[in-house]
Design an enzyme around this catalytic site. Structure first.
Site, PDB file in Angstrom:
ATOM      1  N   ASN A 115      -8.524 -12.980   3.629  1.00  0.00           N
ATOM      2  CA  ASN A 115      -9.058 -12.309   2.430  1.00  0.00           C
ATOM      3  C   ASN A 115     -10.510 -12.722   2.273  1.00  0.00           C
ATOM      4  OD1 ASN A 115      -9.657 -11.500  -0.327  1.00  0.00           O
ATOM      5  ND2 ASN A 115      -7.463 -11.310  -0.627  1.00  0.00           N
ATOM      6  N   GLY A 142      -5.465  -9.154   2.772  1.00  0.00           N
ATOM      7  CA  GLY A 142      -6.117  -8.173   1.895  1.00  0.00           C
ATOM      8  C   GLY A 142      -5.364  -7.886   0.613  1.00  0.00           C
ATOM      9  N   THR A 143      -4.745  -8.918   0.060  1.00  0.00           N
ATOM     10  CA  THR A 143      -4.084  -8.735  -1.244  1.00  0.00           C
ATOM     11  C   THR A 143      -4.510  -9.836  -2.203  1.00  0.00           C
ATOM     12  OG1 THR A 143      -1.980  -8.700  -2.459  1.00  0.00           O
ATOM     13  CG2 THR A 143      -1.953  -9.820  -0.326  1.00  0.00           C
ATOM     14  N   CYS A 161      15.403  12.706 -13.379  1.00  0.00           N
ATOM     15  CA  CYS A 161      16.603  12.509 -12.555  1.00  0.00           C
ATOM     16  C   CYS A 161      16.290  11.857 -11.210  1.00  0.00           C
ATOM     17  CB  CYS A 161      17.344  13.834 -12.342  1.00  0.00           C
ATOM     18  SG  CYS A 161      16.502  14.975 -11.228  1.00  0.00           S
ATOM     19  N   ASN A 178       0.828  -1.210   0.000  1.00  0.00           N
ATOM     20  CA  ASN A 178       0.000   0.000   0.000  1.00  0.00           C
ATOM     21  C   ASN A 178       0.860   1.256   0.000  1.00  0.00           C
ATOM     22  OD1 ASN A 178      -2.042  -1.811   0.138  1.00  0.00           O
ATOM     23  ND2 ASN A 178      -2.526  -1.464   2.289  1.00  0.00           N
ATOM     24  N   VAL A 179       0.323   2.281  -0.662  1.00  0.00           N
ATOM     25  CA  VAL A 179       1.043   3.555  -0.739  1.00  0.00           C
ATOM     26  C   VAL A 179       0.365   4.607   0.149  1.00  0.00           C
ATOM     27  CG1 VAL A 179       1.887   3.092  -3.085  1.00  0.00           C
ATOM     28  CG2 VAL A 179      -0.293   4.290  -2.790  1.00  0.00           C
ATOM     29  N   HIS A 185       5.848  -0.410  -2.652  1.00  0.00           N
ATOM     30  CA  HIS A 185       5.423   0.357  -3.839  1.00  0.00           C
ATOM     31  C   HIS A 185       5.455   1.864  -3.636  1.00  0.00           C
ATOM     32  CE1 HIS A 185       3.133  -3.480  -5.360  1.00  0.00           C
ATOM     33  NE2 HIS A 185       4.433  -3.538  -5.588  1.00  0.00           N
ATOM     34  N   CYS A 219      16.608  19.578 -13.387  1.00  0.00           N
ATOM     35  CA  CYS A 219      16.804  19.181 -14.790  1.00  0.00           C
ATOM     36  C   CYS A 219      15.631  19.559 -15.698  1.00  0.00           C
ATOM     37  CB  CYS A 219      17.052  17.675 -14.865  1.00  0.00           C
ATOM     38  SG  CYS A 219      15.574  16.707 -14.606  1.00  0.00           S
TER      39      CYS A 219
HETATM   40  C1  BJW Z   1     -10.209  -7.702   1.675  1.00  0.00           C
HETATM   41  C2  BJW Z   1     -11.009  -6.714   2.269  1.00  0.00           C
HETATM   42  C3  BJW Z   1     -11.149  -6.743   3.677  1.00  0.00           C
HETATM   43  C4  BJW Z   1     -10.968  -6.367   0.125  1.00  0.00           C
HETATM   44  N1  BJW Z   1     -10.532  -7.700   4.384  1.00  0.00           N
HETATM   45  N2  BJW Z   1      -9.649  -8.649   2.394  1.00  0.00           N
HETATM   46  C5  BJW Z   1       6.155 -12.277 -12.757  1.00  0.00           C
HETATM   47  C6  BJW Z   1       5.076 -12.909 -13.342  1.00  0.00           C
HETATM   48  C7  BJW Z   1       4.144 -12.169 -14.066  1.00  0.00           C
HETATM   49  C8  BJW Z   1       4.277 -10.790 -14.205  1.00  0.00           C
HETATM   50  C9  BJW Z   1       5.343 -10.172 -13.616  1.00  0.00           C
HETATM   51  C10 BJW Z   1       6.259 -10.914 -12.907  1.00  0.00           C
HETATM   52  N3  BJW Z   1       7.207 -10.049 -12.431  1.00  0.00           N
HETATM   53  C11 BJW Z   1       6.894  -8.807 -12.818  1.00  0.00           C
HETATM   54  C12 BJW Z   1       5.771  -8.833 -13.556  1.00  0.00           C
HETATM   55  C13 BJW Z   1       5.114  -7.638 -14.142  1.00  0.00           C
HETATM   56  C14 BJW Z   1       4.252  -6.888 -13.144  1.00  0.00           C
HETATM   57  C15 BJW Z   1       3.154  -7.830 -12.642  1.00  0.00           C
HETATM   58  O1  BJW Z   1       3.203  -8.399 -11.575  1.00  0.00           O
HETATM   59  N4  BJW Z   1       2.088  -7.974 -13.405  1.00  0.00           N
HETATM   60  C16 BJW Z   1       0.965  -8.848 -12.991  1.00  0.00           C
HETATM   61  C17 BJW Z   1      -0.317  -8.015 -12.910  1.00  0.00           C
HETATM   62  C18 BJW Z   1       0.871  -9.982 -13.961  1.00  0.00           C
HETATM   63  N5  BJW Z   1       5.057  -6.389 -12.045  1.00  0.00           N
HETATM   64  C19 BJW Z   1       5.744  -5.260 -12.135  1.00  0.00           C
HETATM   65  O2  BJW Z   1       5.774  -4.617 -13.163  1.00  0.00           O
HETATM   66  C20 BJW Z   1       6.537  -4.826 -10.918  1.00  0.00           C
HETATM   67  N6  BJW Z   1       7.882  -4.515 -11.274  1.00  0.00           N
HETATM   68  C21 BJW Z   1       8.791  -5.454 -11.550  1.00  0.00           C
HETATM   69  O3  BJW Z   1       8.557  -6.632 -11.416  1.00  0.00           O
HETATM   70  O4  BJW Z   1      10.029  -4.952 -11.946  1.00  0.00           O
HETATM   71  C22 BJW Z   1      10.923  -5.861 -12.589  1.00  0.00           C
HETATM   72  C23 BJW Z   1      10.607  -5.744 -14.065  1.00  0.00           C
HETATM   73  C24 BJW Z   1      10.931  -4.589 -14.723  1.00  0.00           C
HETATM   74  C25 BJW Z   1      10.659  -4.467 -16.074  1.00  0.00           C
HETATM   75  C26 BJW Z   1      10.023  -5.516 -16.773  1.00  0.00           C
HETATM   76  C27 BJW Z   1       9.676  -6.667 -16.083  1.00  0.00           C
HETATM   77  C28 BJW Z   1       9.979  -6.799 -14.703  1.00  0.00           C
HETATM   78  C29 BJW Z   1       5.966  -3.526 -10.346  1.00  0.00           C
HETATM   79  C30 BJW Z   1       4.577  -3.672  -9.836  1.00  0.00           C
HETATM   80  C31 BJW Z   1       4.054  -2.327  -9.351  1.00  0.00           C
HETATM   81  C32 BJW Z   1       2.599  -2.371  -8.946  1.00  0.00           C
HETATM   82  N7  BJW Z   1       2.126  -1.053  -8.773  1.00  0.00           N
HETATM   83  C33 BJW Z   1       0.777  -0.837  -8.275  1.00  0.00           C
HETATM   84  C34 BJW Z   1       0.503   0.685  -8.309  1.00  0.00           C
HETATM   85  C35 BJW Z   1       1.273   1.376  -7.189  1.00  0.00           C
HETATM   86  C36 BJW Z   1       1.071   2.856  -7.183  1.00  0.00           C
HETATM   87  C37 BJW Z   1      -0.345   3.248  -6.881  1.00  0.00           C
HETATM   88  O5  BJW Z   1      -0.940   2.851  -5.856  1.00  0.00           O
HETATM   89  O6  BJW Z   1      -0.877   3.992  -7.691  1.00  0.00           O
HETATM   90  O7  BJW Z   1       0.655  -1.361  -6.948  1.00  0.00           O
HETATM   91  S1  BJW Z   1      -0.466  -1.761  -9.175  1.00  0.00           S
HETATM   92  C38 BJW Z   1      -1.474  -2.131  -7.757  1.00  0.00           C
HETATM   93  O8  BJW Z   1      -1.496  -3.557  -7.507  1.00  0.00           O
HETATM   94  C39 BJW Z   1      -0.744  -1.496  -6.568  1.00  0.00           C
HETATM   95  C40 BJW Z   1      -0.918  -2.543  -5.510  1.00  0.00           C
HETATM   96  O9  BJW Z   1       0.055  -2.374  -4.494  1.00  0.00           O
HETATM   97  C41 BJW Z   1      -0.796  -3.822  -6.279  1.00  0.00           C
HETATM   98  C42 BJW Z   1      -1.392  -5.029  -5.588  1.00  0.00           C
HETATM   99  O10 BJW Z   1      -2.767  -4.889  -5.400  1.00  0.00           O
HETATM  100  P1  BJW Z   1      -3.415  -5.409  -4.041  1.00  0.00           P
HETATM  101  O11 BJW Z   1      -2.904  -4.641  -2.905  1.00  0.00           O
HETATM  102  O12 BJW Z   1      -3.301  -6.878  -3.962  1.00  0.00           O
HETATM  103  O13 BJW Z   1      -4.940  -4.945  -4.221  1.00  0.00           O
HETATM  104  P2  BJW Z   1      -6.146  -5.670  -4.998  1.00  0.00           P
HETATM  105  O14 BJW Z   1      -7.195  -4.645  -5.211  1.00  0.00           O
HETATM  106  O15 BJW Z   1      -5.670  -6.398  -6.178  1.00  0.00           O
HETATM  107  O16 BJW Z   1      -6.674  -6.775  -3.956  1.00  0.00           O
HETATM  108  C43 BJW Z   1      -7.355  -6.424  -2.757  1.00  0.00           C
HETATM  109  C44 BJW Z   1      -7.747  -7.709  -2.089  1.00  0.00           C
HETATM  110  O17 BJW Z   1      -8.296  -7.413  -0.816  1.00  0.00           O
HETATM  111  C45 BJW Z   1      -8.817  -8.504  -2.858  1.00  0.00           C
HETATM  112  O18 BJW Z   1      -8.351  -9.837  -3.024  1.00  0.00           O
HETATM  113  C46 BJW Z   1     -10.041  -8.462  -1.940  1.00  0.00           C
HETATM  114  O19 BJW Z   1     -10.771  -9.691  -1.949  1.00  0.00           O
HETATM  115  C47 BJW Z   1      -9.436  -8.224  -0.585  1.00  0.00           C
HETATM  116  N8  BJW Z   1     -10.244  -7.471   0.389  1.00  0.00           N
HETATM  117  N9  BJW Z   1     -11.522  -5.905   1.319  1.00  0.00           N
HETATM  118  C48 BJW Z   1      -9.832  -8.644   3.752  1.00  0.00           C
HETATM  119  N10 BJW Z   1     -11.902  -5.807   4.358  1.00  0.00           N
HETATM  120 ZN    ZN Z   2      15.021  16.190 -12.402  1.00  0.00          ZN
END
Ligand code: BJW
Ligand code: ZN
Length: 245
Positions: free
Chosen positions: A211, A185-186, A127, A99-100, A116, A148
């Protein structure tokens, strides 16, 4: 299950907790996926990537300003507070969050790894110079970096971007050494964060998923608690306390 997990927790020393957007949902922060998720209205690749920012910085900034406003108005919920108290019950405790929103820090958790970034911070797109969190951005007139001239962007990790190497390596190290791992919650869809519970399980940790829905992790977890984290975590805490009393 509550009783069983509380008993296991009493006998563990090294606990890692991975949180996602679901833990903040009860505070009023929208999640990304699922029926009420942010991604239902916006496509992630249109907003949370560098390509999207370069193509349309105004829309991306409007989206972040909207989220900043929501996050600025909400408070931690009982799930966040229960994790603060849980931290004191283990010799070694690490809270890894995707989370952010900064709500774990507001709640008082201390040993936090923010994978994140933080939505309130800014940096230069060229930069990477960091800029203060009280810098308000007008999407129609995005300020240039004094260093920059590059545009200012939110200091968060977008798709296709590397996570901070020290932070992600600490998260893997702690996960590999954990004897108890909570995934809370992920959706465990986004890597590398989604690999952390797998690493812990591979190394022998008990894996507990909290979850309200099933995820790709559910079949691997030793326990899946399909309850709101803000309800289950305070109950678990009380149960652990009553065992130690
Ligand atoms: C409850 C509830 C309650 C609700 N109680 N539960 C390997 C395999 C495949 C793909 C990749 C891989 N490695 C890398 C990738 C690519 C990509 C990726 O993973 N893609 C997949 C989607 C397939 N990853 C990346 O690009 C990452 N970088 C990287 O790997 O760098 C190396 C690289 C570089 C260049 C090329 C290739 C590799 C970076 C990922 C960055 C993610 N950024 C975000 C945005 C952040 C900024 C912002 O907030 O604006 O991060 S995306 C978004 O998803 C955010 C979150 O942190 C992240 C995860 O989401 P989260 O937290 O799980 O939320 P939800 O909504 O998905 O789920 C909520 C859950 O809660 C649900 O399940 C509900 O049921 C539950 N719930 N209420 C309990 N009360
Ligand atoms: Zn700069």
């Amino acid at each position: 299950m509550l009783e069983e997990i509380a008993n296991i927790a009493r006998n563990c020393q090294r606990c890692v907790v991975l949180t996602g957007a679901g833990i903040s949902a009860e505070s009023g922060v929208p999640t990304f996926r699922g029926k009420d998720g942010l991604w239902g209205k916006f496509k992630p690749e249109e907003l949370a990537t560098m390509d999207a920012f370069l193509a349309n910085p105004k829309v991306v900034w409007e989206w972040y300003n909207w989220r900043r406003q929501i996050i600025g108005e909400v408070k931690p919920n009982p799930g966040h507070y229960a994790l603060c108290e849980l931290e004191e019950m283990f010799t070694n405790f690490t809270l890894v969050t995707q989370n952010v929103d900064g709500l774990h820090r507001v709640a008082g958790s201390r040993n936090i790894l923010e994978l994140h970034g933080n939505i309130n911070l800014n940096k230069c797109v060229e930069c990477s110079q960091k800029y203060p969190d009280d810098l308000e951005i007008n999407p129609d007139d995005i300020p240039g970096c004094p260093n920059c001239g590059g545009q200012i962007r939110p200091d968060v990790v977008w798709f296709g971007e590397m996570l901070d190497a020290t932070i992600i390596s600490q998260a893997f190290d702690k996960s590999a050494k954990a004897d108890l791992f909570f995934s809370i919650g992920t959706s465990t869809l986004v890597h590398p964060a989604a690999s952390l519970p797998l690493e812990a399980k591979r190394s022998g940790a008990t894996l507990v998923e909290i979850n309200i829905e099933a995820t790709p992790l559910t079949t691997l977890a030793d326990f899946h608690i399909a309850e709101l984290s803000g309800v289950f975590l305070p109950n678990l805490l009380e149960r652990i306390k009553s065992i130690s009393a």
